[in-house]
Design an enzyme around this catalytic site. Structure first.
Site, PDB file in Angstrom:
ATOM      1  N   GLY A 174       0.811  -1.216   0.000  1.00  6.79           N
ATOM      2  CA  GLY A 174       0.000   0.000   0.000  1.00  6.79           C
ATOM      3  C   GLY A 174       0.841   1.261   0.000  1.00  6.79           C
ATOM      4  O   GLY A 174       0.350   2.355  -0.270  1.00  6.79           O
ATOM      5  N   ARG A 175       2.103   1.110   0.362  1.00  4.64           N
ATOM      6  CA  ARG A 175       2.972   2.295   0.406  1.00  4.64           C
ATOM      7  C   ARG A 175       4.379   1.922  -0.032  1.00  4.64           C
ATOM      8  O   ARG A 175       5.337   2.593   0.336  1.00  4.64           O
ATOM      9  CB  ARG A 175       3.000   2.883   1.810  1.00  4.64           C
ATOM     10  CG  ARG A 175       3.497   1.848   2.778  1.00  4.64           C
ATOM     11  CD  ARG A 175       3.696   2.233   4.157  1.00  4.64           C
ATOM     12  NE  ARG A 175       3.504   0.995   4.928  1.00  4.64           N
ATOM     13  CZ  ARG A 175       3.811   0.848   6.176  1.00  4.64           C
ATOM     14  NH1 ARG A 175       4.305   1.847   6.832  1.00  4.64           N
ATOM     15  NH2 ARG A 175       3.619  -0.298   6.789  1.00  4.64           N
TER      16      ARG A 175
ATOM     17  N   ASP B 127      -2.270   6.991   2.721  1.00  7.86           N
ATOM     18  CA  ASP B 127      -1.723   8.000   1.802  1.00  7.86           C
ATOM     19  C   ASP B 127      -0.530   7.464   1.008  1.00  7.86           C
ATOM     20  O   ASP B 127       0.024   8.178   0.174  1.00  7.86           O
ATOM     21  CB  ASP B 127      -1.327   9.267   2.567  1.00  7.86           C
ATOM     22  CG  ASP B 127      -0.292   8.994   3.648  1.00  7.86           C
ATOM     23  OD1 ASP B 127       0.187   7.837   3.762  1.00  7.86           O
ATOM     24  OD2 ASP B 127       0.042   9.931   4.400  1.00  7.86           O
TER      25      ASP B 127
ATOM     26  N   ARG C 188      14.750  -0.088   0.425  1.00  7.67           N
ATOM     27  CA  ARG C 188      15.201  -1.301   1.097  1.00  7.67           C
ATOM     28  C   ARG C 188      15.427  -2.419   0.089  1.00  7.67           C
ATOM     29  O   ARG C 188      14.817  -2.448  -0.973  1.00  7.67           O
ATOM     30  CB  ARG C 188      14.242  -1.720   2.201  1.00  7.67           C
ATOM     31  CG  ARG C 188      12.981  -2.376   1.729  1.00  7.67           C
ATOM     32  CD  ARG C 188      12.181  -2.881   2.940  1.00  7.67           C
ATOM     33  NE  ARG C 188      10.958  -3.524   2.517  1.00  7.67           N
ATOM     34  CZ  ARG C 188       9.950  -3.816   3.329  1.00  7.67           C
ATOM     35  NH1 ARG C 188      10.038  -3.520   4.614  1.00  7.67           N
ATOM     36  NH2 ARG C 188       8.864  -4.410   2.880  1.00  7.67           N
TER      37      ARG C 188
ATOM     38  N   ASP D 296       1.320 -11.756   6.616  1.00  5.47           N
ATOM     39  CA  ASP D 296       1.781 -10.881   5.531  1.00  5.47           C
ATOM     40  C   ASP D 296       3.125 -10.242   5.862  1.00  5.47           C
ATOM     41  O   ASP D 296       3.740  -9.612   5.002  1.00  5.47           O
ATOM     42  CB  ASP D 296       0.738  -9.805   5.207  1.00  5.47           C
ATOM     43  CG  ASP D 296       0.303  -9.035   6.437  1.00  5.47           C
ATOM     44  OD1 ASP D 296      -0.271  -9.650   7.350  1.00  5.47           O
ATOM     45  OD2 ASP D 296       0.558  -7.823   6.503  1.00  5.47           O
ATOM     46  N   ASN D 297       3.574 -10.381   7.096  1.00  6.27           N
ATOM     47  CA  ASN D 297       4.894  -9.862   7.466  1.00  6.27           C
ATOM     48  C   ASN D 297       5.871 -11.009   7.707  1.00  6.27           C
ATOM     49  O   ASN D 297       6.877 -10.840   8.388  1.00  6.27           O
ATOM     50  CB  ASN D 297       4.795  -8.996   8.727  1.00  6.27           C
ATOM     51  CG  ASN D 297       4.001  -7.716   8.478  1.00  6.27           C
ATOM     52  OD1 ASN D 297       3.915  -7.242   7.344  1.00  6.27           O
ATOM     53  ND2 ASN D 297       3.431  -7.157   9.523  1.00  6.27           N
TER      54      ASN D 297
ATOM     55  N   ASP E  48       9.483  -6.088   7.339  1.00 11.53           N
ATOM     56  CA  ASP E  48       8.407  -5.189   7.771  1.00 11.53           C
ATOM     57  C   ASP E  48       8.541  -4.780   9.236  1.00 11.53           C
ATOM     58  O   ASP E  48       7.793  -5.220  10.109  1.00 11.53           O
ATOM     59  CB  ASP E  48       7.027  -5.792   7.478  1.00 11.53           C
ATOM     60  CG  ASP E  48       6.649  -5.614   6.012  1.00 11.53           C
ATOM     61  OD1 ASP E  48       7.545  -5.321   5.196  1.00 11.53           O
ATOM     62  OD2 ASP E  48       5.462  -5.773   5.672  1.00 11.53           O
TER      63      ASP E  48
HETATM   64  P1  AMP Z   1       2.218  -3.497   8.034  1.00 14.51           P
HETATM   65  O1  AMP Z   1       1.586  -4.581   8.876  1.00 14.51           O
HETATM   66  O2  AMP Z   1       2.639  -2.289   8.788  1.00 14.51           O
HETATM   67  O3  AMP Z   1       3.326  -4.051   7.205  1.00 14.51           O
HETATM   68  O4  AMP Z   1       1.080  -2.929   7.004  1.00 14.51           O
HETATM   69  C1  AMP Z   1      -0.141  -3.569   6.746  1.00 14.51           C
HETATM   70  C2  AMP Z   1      -0.773  -3.064   5.454  1.00 14.51           C
HETATM   71  O5  AMP Z   1      -1.126  -1.678   5.532  1.00 14.51           O
HETATM   72  C3  AMP Z   1       0.125  -3.211   4.231  1.00 14.51           C
HETATM   73  O6  AMP Z   1      -0.662  -3.649   3.165  1.00 14.51           O
HETATM   74  C4  AMP Z   1       0.608  -1.789   4.004  1.00 14.51           C
HETATM   75  O7  AMP Z   1       0.943  -1.579   2.654  1.00 14.51           O
HETATM   76  C5  AMP Z   1      -0.591  -0.958   4.427  1.00 14.51           C
HETATM   77  N1  AMP Z   1      -0.200   0.411   4.821  1.00 14.51           N
HETATM   78  C6  AMP Z   1       0.440   0.776   5.952  1.00 14.51           C
HETATM   79  N2  AMP Z   1       0.638   2.117   5.980  1.00 14.51           N
HETATM   80  C7  AMP Z   1       0.123   2.622   4.838  1.00 14.51           C
HETATM   81  C8  AMP Z   1       0.023   3.949   4.275  1.00 14.51           C
HETATM   82  N3  AMP Z   1       0.526   5.027   4.884  1.00 14.51           N
HETATM   83  N4  AMP Z   1      -0.584   4.068   3.067  1.00 14.51           N
HETATM   84  C9  AMP Z   1      -1.083   3.004   2.442  1.00 14.51           C
HETATM   85  N5  AMP Z   1      -1.033   1.743   2.908  1.00 14.51           N
HETATM   86  C10 AMP Z   1      -0.433   1.536   4.095  1.00 14.51           C
HETATM   87 MG    MG Z   2       3.590  -5.490   6.168  1.00  9.16          MG
END
Ligand code: AMP
Ligand code: MG
Length: 510
Positions: free
Chosen positions: A107-108, A140, A191, A267-268, A277
């Site tokens: 997502g980012r 965002d 990264r 997913d991590n 992550d």
């Molecule tokens: P994480 O567990 O922190 O790795 O993130 C979980 C999900 O949320 C992943 O699909 C990320 O891409 C999404 N995500 C986290 N922060 C953002 C952001 N600022 N904008 C868009 N997607 C995000």
């Molecule tokens: Mg993640």
């Protein structure tokens, strides 16, 4: 419009970056459309380089001077694409805190492609915080500088400790701000990873019943990461064995240095057993098996001591996705997969026990030595002893004479508890009869003096967010690059925080 056309068009607008600045290859981009979405980074207002990881740049065969020049920084910020880039966001699903989410995805983060390092190994290059993608949902697509600094520090600290992890190639400030409750300066982390394929990538297709795509993905992972399996008829079982073994070793290495990942969602969880992550991760100060630092982990699902069990749970989710590939007979498939996943425990305990007995100064693992090490851990937990300091100071004690034990005793709220243990320890050392100088050197190579303590990471993040001051980050990176070496001039970074300075809540911050 084909992706390469789109790329060329945008480069015309932004000015192309020559591909030799960042030569990229592509294997993931060759997978079918269902695996990813083609998307370009969104340019940022005013990119400036916070830090380039020159050592890693050299390993990757890139040119540090060109990468830190304005054109290189534009590439690292996503404002210009190298000619060779085919940017995309990967799709995946995942179990978050045990709950199934059918679609997550980058997502980012945007994958630019793969670089081949000097030894011919491929690494993914990803820009984290590079703008919205089709998987951004409400987000965002950006990142504050805070999490960029945290992930840079965390991943480089683990790498220096010898633990498999994604690496930080560069950190860039965007010159824009992001809203995270308040305005914070924006950042991008570049990264590299051996792979960005996750357990959740397999789950995404499995939950759609798309066995063809799972087969395709499994073949891709085997071809790129485990080519030795290609000759095996039961290669998919081999893939499961590899991920189980690597994940078991990884989690053991985390526990041995007091690392808590904090968000071990599927997913991590990397398919190749790298730490990936970095969010609300932390390192233990006092040794406490049930420690939870993450502000989002209310039930303690991802507590320090839960990590092996959770890893096995995640691997069970992976095994389920592979069942149709293992055997046409469902029962036989389940039986084969179950055996492999159950093998996690032996592999984990092997690595963990080997590490534990090394931490107390023995080379060979025996049941008595394992029990002795666990007895110490129990006492540390009961007496709130600092994990890193206890093992480091223990490494320096005389194997025969308890006269200098005060450096360890004072770490225990009841020092007599350590005295009782040290009598047992010394009698075992005596039986072993090893050279005491060698034993001390061995122990110091197994017990770091410097870890990324939470209060140190927090101070570096605060300085970055509040003053764009990257001095504390730089100093930590220097010290943490040699975690097993005493550095008297940085002694205060080895110390446990005073009670009032302890940071017991960590945030992902995104
Ligand atoms: P994480 O567990 O922190 O790795 O993130 C979980 C999900 O949320 C992943 O699909 C990320 O891409 C999404 N995500 C986290 N922060 C953002 C952001 N600022 N904008 C868009 N997607 C995000
Ligand atoms: Mg993640």
């Amino acid at each position: 419009m084909s992706p390469s056309n789109r790329t060329r068009e945008s480069q015309a607008a932004e000015g192309a970056a020559p591909s030799d600045l960042f030569p990229l290859r592509h294997s993931y981009a060759r997978l079918p459309e269902a695996f990813h979405s083609r998307i370009e980074p969104t340019p940022v207002a005013q990119p400036s380089l916070i830090r380039l990881n020159r050592e890693l740049v050299e390993v990757l065969g890139l040119d540090p001077e060109r990468l830190s020049a304005p054109e290189g920084v534009e590439v690292l910020a996503g404002n210009r694409l190298p000619d060779s880039a085919e940017p995309l966001a990967m799709v995946y699903g995942g179990h978050q805190f045990g709950n199934w989410v059918p679609q997550l995805g980058d997502g980012r983060a945007i994958l630019l492609g793969e670089v081949e390092d000097r030894e011919g190994r491929r690494r993914d290059v990803q820009l984290k915080g590079a703008g919205r993608t089709p998987y951004s949902r409400g987000g965002d697509g950006r990142s504050s500088i805070g999490p960029v600094v945290r992930e840079y520090l965390g991943s480089e600290a683990l790498a220096a400790l010898g633990i498999p992890t994604t690496r930080a190639l560069a950190a860039v400030a965007t010159g824009e701000s992001v809203l995270r409750g308040r305005e914070e300066p924006g950042g991008i982390l570049v990264r590299v990873a051996r792979s960005h394929v996750r357990v959740g990538t397999f789950e995404y297709f499995a939950h759609r019943g798309d066995t063809a795509s799972i087969t395709r993905l499994a073949d891709y992972v085997i071809g790129r990461h485990f080519p030795h399996l290609e000759e095996r008829e039961d290669r998919y079982l081999g893939l499961l064995e590899e991920t189980v073994a690597r994940t078991a070793d990884l989690v053991a290495s985390w526990l041995l240095v007091g690392f808590i990942h904090g968000v071990m969602n599927t997913d991590n969880t990397s398919i190749v057993g790298e730490t990936i992550d970095y969010g609300p991760f932390g390192f233990l100060d006092p040794y406490r098996p049930d420690e939870v630092y993450s502000s989002i982990d209310r039930g303690g699902r991802y507590a320090y001591g839960q990590q092996p069990g959770i890893a096995q749970w995640n691997l069970t989710r992976l095994a389920e996705t592979l069942l149709p590939l293992l055997d046409p007979e469902a029962d036989a498939a389940v039986e084969a997969a179950t055996e492999v996943v159950q093998g996690f425990s032996d592999r984990f305990f092997d690595a963990y026990h080997r590490g534990l007995v090394r931490k107390i100064g023995f080379r060979e693992t025996t049941p008595e030595r394992i029990e002795l090490a666990k007895d110490l851990l129990q006492r540390m937990s009961a007496e709130s002893a600092d994990m890193t300091l206890t093992f480091r100071e223990l490494s320096k004690l005389d194997g025969r004479d308890p006269g200098g034990d005060e450096t360890v005793r004072r770490l225990f709220s009841e020092p007599e508890s350590f005295d009782e243990w040290s009598v047992r320890w010394r009698s075992r050392l005596e039986e072993e009869g090893a050279d005491d100088g060698e034993r001390r050197a061995d122990m110091q190579a197994a017990n770091p003096a410097f870890i990324l303590r939470n209060h140190l990471a927090q101070a570096a993040v605060d300085a970055a967010i509040e003053e764009l001051n990257f001095g504390p980050m730089e100093r930590l990176l220097t010290v943490l690059s040699q975690p097993y070496t005493d550095q008297p001039e940085h002694e205060e970074l080895a110390q446990a925080p005073a009670a009032e300075d302890r940071v017991t809540r960590t945030f992902c911050g995104t």
